[in-house]
Design a protein around this motif. Sequence first.
Motif, PDB file in Angstrom:
ATOM      1  N   SER A  45      -0.993  12.240   4.082  1.00 13.14           N
ATOM      2  CA  SER A  45      -2.220  12.414   4.856  1.00 13.14           C
ATOM      3  C   SER A  45      -2.744  11.115   5.449  1.00 13.14           C
ATOM      4  CB  SER A  45      -3.319  13.020   3.972  1.00 13.14           C
ATOM      5  OG  SER A  45      -3.656  12.131   2.916  1.00 13.14           O
ATOM      6  N   ALA A  46      -2.077   9.985   5.192  1.00 16.41           N
ATOM      7  CA  ALA A  46      -2.569   8.708   5.695  1.00 16.41           C
ATOM      8  C   ALA A  46      -2.490   8.674   7.219  1.00 16.41           C
ATOM      9  CB  ALA A  46      -1.765   7.552   5.107  1.00 16.41           C
ATOM     10  N   PRO A  47      -3.561   8.277   7.894  1.00 13.81           N
ATOM     11  CA  PRO A  47      -3.528   8.196   9.364  1.00 13.81           C
ATOM     12  C   PRO A  47      -2.368   7.324   9.842  1.00 13.81           C
ATOM     13  CG  PRO A  47      -5.768   7.902   8.567  1.00 13.81           C
ATOM     14  CD  PRO A  47      -4.881   7.882   7.347  1.00 13.81           C
ATOM     15  N   VAL A  53       2.349   4.711   0.920  1.00 13.69           N
ATOM     16  CA  VAL A  53       2.266   5.598   2.066  1.00 13.69           C
ATOM     17  C   VAL A  53       2.084   7.018   1.545  1.00 13.69           C
ATOM     18  CG1 VAL A  53       4.794   5.815   2.203  1.00 13.69           C
ATOM     19  CG2 VAL A  53       3.394   6.374   4.185  1.00 13.69           C
ATOM     20  N   ARG A  54       1.154   7.757   2.123  1.00 13.44           N
ATOM     21  CA  ARG A  54       0.907   9.129   1.703  1.00 13.44           C
ATOM     22  C   ARG A  54       0.964  10.047   2.924  1.00 13.44           C
ATOM     23  NH1 ARG A  54      -0.484   8.084  -3.423  1.00 13.44           N
ATOM     24  NH2 ARG A  54      -1.860   6.329  -3.903  1.00 13.44           N
ATOM     25  N   ASP A  96      -0.265  12.874  -2.201  1.00 14.14           N
ATOM     26  CA  ASP A  96      -1.674  12.497  -2.176  1.00 14.14           C
ATOM     27  C   ASP A  96      -2.292  12.506  -3.561  1.00 14.14           C
ATOM     28  OD1 ASP A  96      -2.595  12.264   0.802  1.00 14.14           O
ATOM     29  OD2 ASP A  96      -1.223  13.968   0.719  1.00 14.14           O
ATOM     30  N   TYR A  97      -1.646  13.210  -4.486  1.00 20.45           N
ATOM     31  CA  TYR A  97      -2.115  13.207  -5.871  1.00 20.45           C
ATOM     32  C   TYR A  97      -0.992  13.743  -6.738  1.00 20.45           C
ATOM     33  CZ  TYR A  97      -5.161  13.805  -9.932  1.00 20.45           C
ATOM     34  OH  TYR A  97      -5.723  13.700 -11.187  1.00 20.45           O
ATOM     35  N   GLU A 135       0.845  -1.179   0.000  1.00 21.52           N
ATOM     36  CA  GLU A 135       0.000   0.000   0.000  1.00 21.52           C
ATOM     37  C   GLU A 135       0.891   1.244   0.000  1.00 21.52           C
ATOM     38  OE1 GLU A 135      -3.253   0.370  -0.212  1.00 21.52           O
ATOM     39  OE2 GLU A 135      -3.598  -1.794  -0.337  1.00 21.52           O
ATOM     40  N   THR A 147       0.800   8.178   9.693  1.00 22.17           N
ATOM     41  CA  THR A 147       2.063   8.588   9.080  1.00 22.17           C
ATOM     42  C   THR A 147       2.806   9.533  10.021  1.00 22.17           C
ATOM     43  OG1 THR A 147       1.036   8.441   6.896  1.00 22.17           O
ATOM     44  CG2 THR A 147       3.116   9.626   7.046  1.00 22.17           C
ATOM     45  N   ARG A 200      -2.150  17.488   3.251  1.00 24.34           N
ATOM     46  CA  ARG A 200      -1.950  16.786   1.985  1.00 24.34           C
ATOM     47  C   ARG A 200      -0.879  17.479   1.141  1.00 24.34           C
ATOM     48  NH1 ARG A 200      -6.822  13.701   1.331  1.00 24.34           N
ATOM     49  NH2 ARG A 200      -8.634  14.626   2.375  1.00 24.34           N
ATOM     50  N   GLY A 250      -0.172  12.839   8.709  1.00 25.80           N
ATOM     51  CA  GLY A 250      -1.452  12.165   8.832  1.00 25.80           C
ATOM     52  C   GLY A 250      -2.657  13.071   8.726  1.00 25.80           C
ATOM     53  N   PRO A 268       3.484   6.583  -4.478  1.00 23.71           N
ATOM     54  CA  PRO A 268       3.446   6.781  -3.027  1.00 23.71           C
ATOM     55  C   PRO A 268       3.787   8.221  -2.665  1.00 23.71           C
ATOM     56  CG  PRO A 268       5.513   5.757  -3.650  1.00 23.71           C
ATOM     57  CD  PRO A 268       4.699   5.874  -4.906  1.00 23.71           C
TER      58      PRO A 268
END
Length: 280
Positions: A8-10, A5-6, A114-115, A3, A12, A65, A62, A111
Amino acid sequence: MSEPVRLSAPGTRWTVPDPRELALRIRLRAVAMVAPHGFGYLGQALSSAEQVAAVFASARPGVDRLVCSPGHYVIGPFAAAAELGLLDEAAVAGYGQDGSPVEAIGTERSPVVDYTCGSLGQGLSAALGFALADRFRGSDARIFTMVSDGELEEGQVWEAALFAAHHRLDRLTVLLDANNSQVDGPVDSITTVEPIAAKWSAFGWHAQDLDGHDVDAVRAALAGAAAHAGQPSVLVCRTSTGHGLDCLPPDADGHFIKLPPDLATAAVAELTGKLEALRA
């Protein structure tokens, strides 16, 4: 990596004790990423290193973004993530290799960010979508958006700028890398985009024009943007695709730098020396 890792990912997490050191480490890591290929998007890392370091020093892990509109600029966030432990060594070693998610030009599976997008000019539209959605959800997340000056030739950028200002998306901050470089040559030889800050101001944005290689100035401008209510903000960061690497030949093509083994060795030695001097 199963997966991506970004930012904003909870869950992080990262810390940036010294943004100046991180900017140097981004340059050094980018050299290591490009060297096996002998050429690549090193110039984008050189011009944006302080911006990327300032974002990682300012963003809340987390929560906030990062959108990277020009897909070839992902080398900077990738390098920062590797230095901060968000990308493992095996993953970053695959940069630009067939089948690797750590791509030379970012895609939807990339990764860290976020975009990002391959086609230029689309990232700001995605960023304002995040900002509007976060507002509806009651989130105070900030959306840091990397944009290049060459992208200002795209009409979609200005449509998105109008929309963001109309909706007063003040959690949206653009870091505009004004390095006057694009694949066809200097931006000002292709299309006149100046005065950049005045154009964004006319479109309803809070605009700041600054030295993009002064990491303290970039951080201060990001703090100023956070405190500025009622308008989205743009930081027009004046930069160079050769900054911080004196060993590059004066005629190096900043958009796609050739890096033969001898030049890569010299670049590593130069940047390592600068790191040691900073830490002394």
